[in-house]
Design an enzyme around this catalytic site. Structure first.
Site, PDB file in Angstrom:
ATOM      1  N   ASP A 148      64.134  28.754  12.563  1.00  0.00           N
ATOM      2  CA  ASP A 148      63.290  28.182  13.690  1.00  0.00           C
ATOM      3  C   ASP A 148      61.919  29.082  13.967  1.00  0.00           C
ATOM      4  O   ASP A 148      61.615  29.280  15.309  1.00  0.00           O
ATOM      5  CB  ASP A 148      64.194  27.620  14.870  1.00  0.00           C
ATOM      6  CG  ASP A 148      63.286  26.647  15.852  1.00  0.00           C
ATOM      7  OD1 ASP A 148      62.258  26.281  15.352  1.00  0.00           O
ATOM      8  OD2 ASP A 148      63.699  26.519  16.869  1.00  0.00           O
ATOM      9  N   ASN A 150      63.864  27.059  22.401  1.00  0.00           N
ATOM     10  CA  ASN A 150      64.637  25.840  22.554  1.00  0.00           C
ATOM     11  C   ASN A 150      65.378  25.343  21.592  1.00  0.00           C
ATOM     12  O   ASN A 150      64.892  24.949  20.338  1.00  0.00           O
ATOM     13  CB  ASN A 150      63.522  24.630  22.854  1.00  0.00           C
ATOM     14  CG  ASN A 150      64.065  23.584  23.350  1.00  0.00           C
ATOM     15  OD1 ASN A 150      65.204  23.166  23.733  1.00  0.00           O
ATOM     16  ND2 ASN A 150      63.199  22.284  23.624  1.00  0.00           N
ATOM     17  N   HIS A 180      69.421  24.307  14.498  1.00  0.00           N
ATOM     18  CA  HIS A 180      69.699  25.262  15.716  1.00  0.00           C
ATOM     19  C   HIS A 180      70.682  24.810  16.716  1.00  0.00           C
ATOM     20  O   HIS A 180      70.402  24.768  17.838  1.00  0.00           O
ATOM     21  CB  HIS A 180      68.268  25.793  16.437  1.00  0.00           C
ATOM     22  CG  HIS A 180      67.338  24.320  16.743  1.00  0.00           C
ATOM     23  ND1 HIS A 180      67.765  23.216  17.337  1.00  0.00           N
ATOM     24  CD2 HIS A 180      66.166  24.371  16.631  1.00  0.00           C
ATOM     25  CE1 HIS A 180      66.818  22.744  17.745  1.00  0.00           C
ATOM     26  NE2 HIS A 180      65.647  22.971  17.346  1.00  0.00           N
ATOM     27  N   HIS A 195      53.857  32.047  18.048  1.00  0.00           N
ATOM     28  CA  HIS A 195      52.910  31.727  19.177  1.00  0.00           C
ATOM     29  C   HIS A 195      51.846  33.017  19.650  1.00  0.00           C
ATOM     30  O   HIS A 195      52.220  34.168  19.164  1.00  0.00           O
ATOM     31  CB  HIS A 195      53.545  31.510  20.461  1.00  0.00           C
ATOM     32  CG  HIS A 195      54.457  29.978  20.293  1.00  0.00           C
ATOM     33  ND1 HIS A 195      53.830  28.937  20.394  1.00  0.00           N
ATOM     34  CD2 HIS A 195      56.074  29.904  20.491  1.00  0.00           C
ATOM     35  CE1 HIS A 195      54.786  27.801  20.232  1.00  0.00           C
ATOM     36  NE2 HIS A 195      55.961  28.682  20.309  1.00  0.00           N
ATOM     37  N   ASP A 244      61.300  17.289  14.877  1.00  0.00           N
ATOM     38  CA  ASP A 244      61.616  18.743  15.407  1.00  0.00           C
ATOM     39  C   ASP A 244      60.581  19.048  16.654  1.00  0.00           C
ATOM     40  O   ASP A 244      59.529  18.873  16.479  1.00  0.00           O
ATOM     41  CB  ASP A 244      61.676  20.180  14.828  1.00  0.00           C
ATOM     42  CG  ASP A 244      62.117  21.159  15.123  1.00  0.00           C
ATOM     43  OD1 ASP A 244      63.245  21.075  15.950  1.00  0.00           O
ATOM     44  OD2 ASP A 244      61.515  22.207  15.294  1.00  0.00           O
ATOM     45  N   HIS A 289      66.642  17.803  15.952  1.00  0.00           N
ATOM     46  CA  HIS A 289      66.543  18.655  17.039  1.00  0.00           C
ATOM     47  C   HIS A 289      67.238  17.915  18.249  1.00  0.00           C
ATOM     48  O   HIS A 289      66.817  16.908  18.590  1.00  0.00           O
ATOM     49  CB  HIS A 289      65.131  18.968  17.273  1.00  0.00           C
ATOM     50  CG  HIS A 289      64.782  19.561  18.834  1.00  0.00           C
ATOM     51  ND1 HIS A 289      64.224  20.746  18.805  1.00  0.00           N
ATOM     52  CD2 HIS A 289      64.924  19.002  19.860  1.00  0.00           C
ATOM     53  CE1 HIS A 289      64.173  20.978  20.067  1.00  0.00           C
ATOM     54  NE2 HIS A 289      64.506  19.836  20.718  1.00  0.00           N
ATOM     55  N   ARG A 301      52.862  25.991  11.487  1.00  0.00           N
ATOM     56  CA  ARG A 301      51.540  25.670  12.336  1.00  0.00           C
ATOM     57  C   ARG A 301      50.177  25.116  11.649  1.00  0.00           C
ATOM     58  O   ARG A 301      49.192  25.168  12.169  1.00  0.00           O
ATOM     59  CB  ARG A 301      51.238  26.956  13.254  1.00  0.00           C
ATOM     60  CG  ARG A 301      52.270  27.566  13.866  1.00  0.00           C
ATOM     61  CD  ARG A 301      52.986  26.744  15.191  1.00  0.00           C
ATOM     62  NE  ARG A 301      53.974  27.287  15.645  1.00  0.00           N
ATOM     63  CZ  ARG A 301      54.999  26.730  16.441  1.00  0.00           C
ATOM     64  NH1 ARG A 301      55.142  25.401  16.429  1.00  0.00           N
ATOM     65  NH2 ARG A 301      55.685  27.431  17.178  1.00  0.00           N
TER      66      ARG A 301
END
Ligand code: DOR
Ligand code: ZN
Ligand code: ZN
Length: 425
Positions: free
Chosen positions: A305, A278, A232, A309, A152, A179, A64
């Protein structure tokens, strides 16, 4: 600086060593691996009763940084990684701004040297701003050490543009990390399309949302010759497609995440945003196939992954919560518990999927192995420790996990990066 790791059980996929050995580290390299090393060292680590493994390489994290530092930073993500035994990560480019130029890749690579305890390899996006309209500076980013490109967070829906991007990646000798999600088929889905979604009154994401893009991307890899890595994988269909691709001799690899090979949508008892990611948690049949794929070597890699958050973004209905859960601090324990303790994988397989195979995919010749001359990225793993995952102990800024309270076996005792003990802190 010299460090001697004594009495540990070394597991090394490259040399096949699987037994009691001492490991002598000098500077940033492994100097010797032998049965009884008597040489003097400045530091001695007693690894009795523990595994000594090549440092884990997580091909899929979201740190991030830049732009979303309230979720995670190079510093907090780096600390979380080494606590989980992860000594190198690939950071996905869906930051603010998106990493789509050589300069942005270079900036992260410079900053991570001082800010992150783990090695950060920044991946670049396929298209400018991840808008799917024009190609990013793939050649420039590759020259700055970005070893793969990835869109991704989404798929490049324009197959013609993606094909051009793949051709460029192939020319630059870097991989494409895919992805797989046909956005036109999602239709507002937030979890697997099944009776559990109906029970919770939530809209579903079918398996074909993933499968159609996995199939398309494999076909594009066949045409362009690029090395394609499927991120993933969550469906039985993806595993079957990767198997076919491998049988056809294509350069296709695949990863699965611990949550996808452990949990199913049956585990979602209430409408809780911490179960939203996801791709979503799938059915028992899918989980069975992912495990079989891991066992058979169709699935090459275990990645996390890691998607931190804020509490605010996650502690709400799955309708509104952000997609994603954290993972770097818990992946080794979850993998050991669910796959090694149960006999599905050997410790050698785990070291392969968490270290040497990722190193191969990235072309990191001096990583992913406990052998002479390699960089001393090493994890000492205590496979006897039993405890429950406790999110209040996470050092990541993200506490968003469905595994809080989950019983596990196995804990990282020490992590060494380039010859320095970076964990315990
Ligand atoms: O769950 C997810 N979270 N899946 C993705 O593809 C993106 C990621 C994120 O960036 O939060
Ligand atoms: Zn993704
Ligand atoms: Zn991701």
């Amino acid at each position: 600086m010299t460090v001697l790791i004594k009495n540990g059980h070394v597991v090394d996929p490259l040399t096949g060593k699987d037994g009691k050995y001492d490991v002598l580290v000098e500077g940033d390299r492994i100097k010797r691996v032998a049965e009884h090393i008597t040489e003097d060292a400045q530091d001695i680590l007693d690894a009795e009763g523990c595994y000594v493994l090549p440092g884990f390489i997580d091909l899929h994290v979201h740190f991030r940084d830049p732009g979303l530092e309230y979720k995670e930073t190079l510093e907090t993500g780096g600390r979380a990684a080494v606590k989980g035994g992860v000594t190198t990560v690939c950071a996905m480019p869906n930051t603010r701004p998106v990493i789509d130029t050589a300069k942005k890749v270079e900036e992260v690579h410079e900053r991570q040297k001082t800010e992150s305890l783990t090695n950060v390899i920044q991946l670049g996006s396929v298209t400018v701003g991840q808008y799917g309209k024009e190609l990013a500076d793939i050649k420039g980013m590759a020259e700055k050490g970005c070893r793969a490109i990835s869109e991704d967070g989404k798929s490049v829906m324009d197959a013609s543009l993606y094909r051009k991007g793949m051709k460029l990646a192939k020319e630059c000798g870097i991989a494409v990390f895919a992805h797989c999600e046909d956005i036109t088929m999602v239709e507002g889905g937030v979890m697997n399309a099944d009776e559990n979604a109906e029970r919770l009154g939530l809209s579903g994401i079918t398996n074909s949302v993933e499968d159609v893009i996995a199939a398309r991307d494999i076909l594009l890899a066949k045409e362009t010759g690029v090395s394609l890595h499927l991120c993933h994988c969550s469906t039985a269909g993806s595993v079957k497609l990767v198997k076919l691709a491998k049988e056809a001799g294509l350069s296709v690899t695949a990863e699965v995440c611990p949550h996808h090979f452990i949990l199913t949508s049956d585990d979602i008892l209430s409408d809780d945003g911490n179960y939203k990611m996801n791709p979503p948690l799938r059915s028992k049949e899918d989980v069975e196939m992912l495990r079989q794929g891991l066992k058979d070597g169709i699935i090459d890699v275990i990645a996390t992954d890691h998607a931190p958050h804020s509490e605010e973004e996650k502690n709400k209905s799955m309708k509104e919560a952000a997609f994603g859960i954290v993972g770097v601090e818990t992946s080794a324990a979850l993998t050991y518990t669910a796959l090694v303790k149960t006999g599905i994988l050997s410790m050698m397989d785990m070291a392969g999927k968490m270290s040497s195979n990722p190193a191969k995919i990235l072309g990191l010749k001096d990583k992913g192995s406990i052998s002479e001359g390699k960089i001393a990225d090493i994890v000492i793993f205590d496979s006897k420790k039993e405890y429950r995952i406790d999110k209040s102990t996470f050092v990541s800024k993200g506490k968003n996990t469905p595994f809080d309270g989950f019983p596990v076996t196995g804990e990282v005792a020490y992590t060494m990066v380039a010859g320095k003990i970076v964990y315990p802190f």
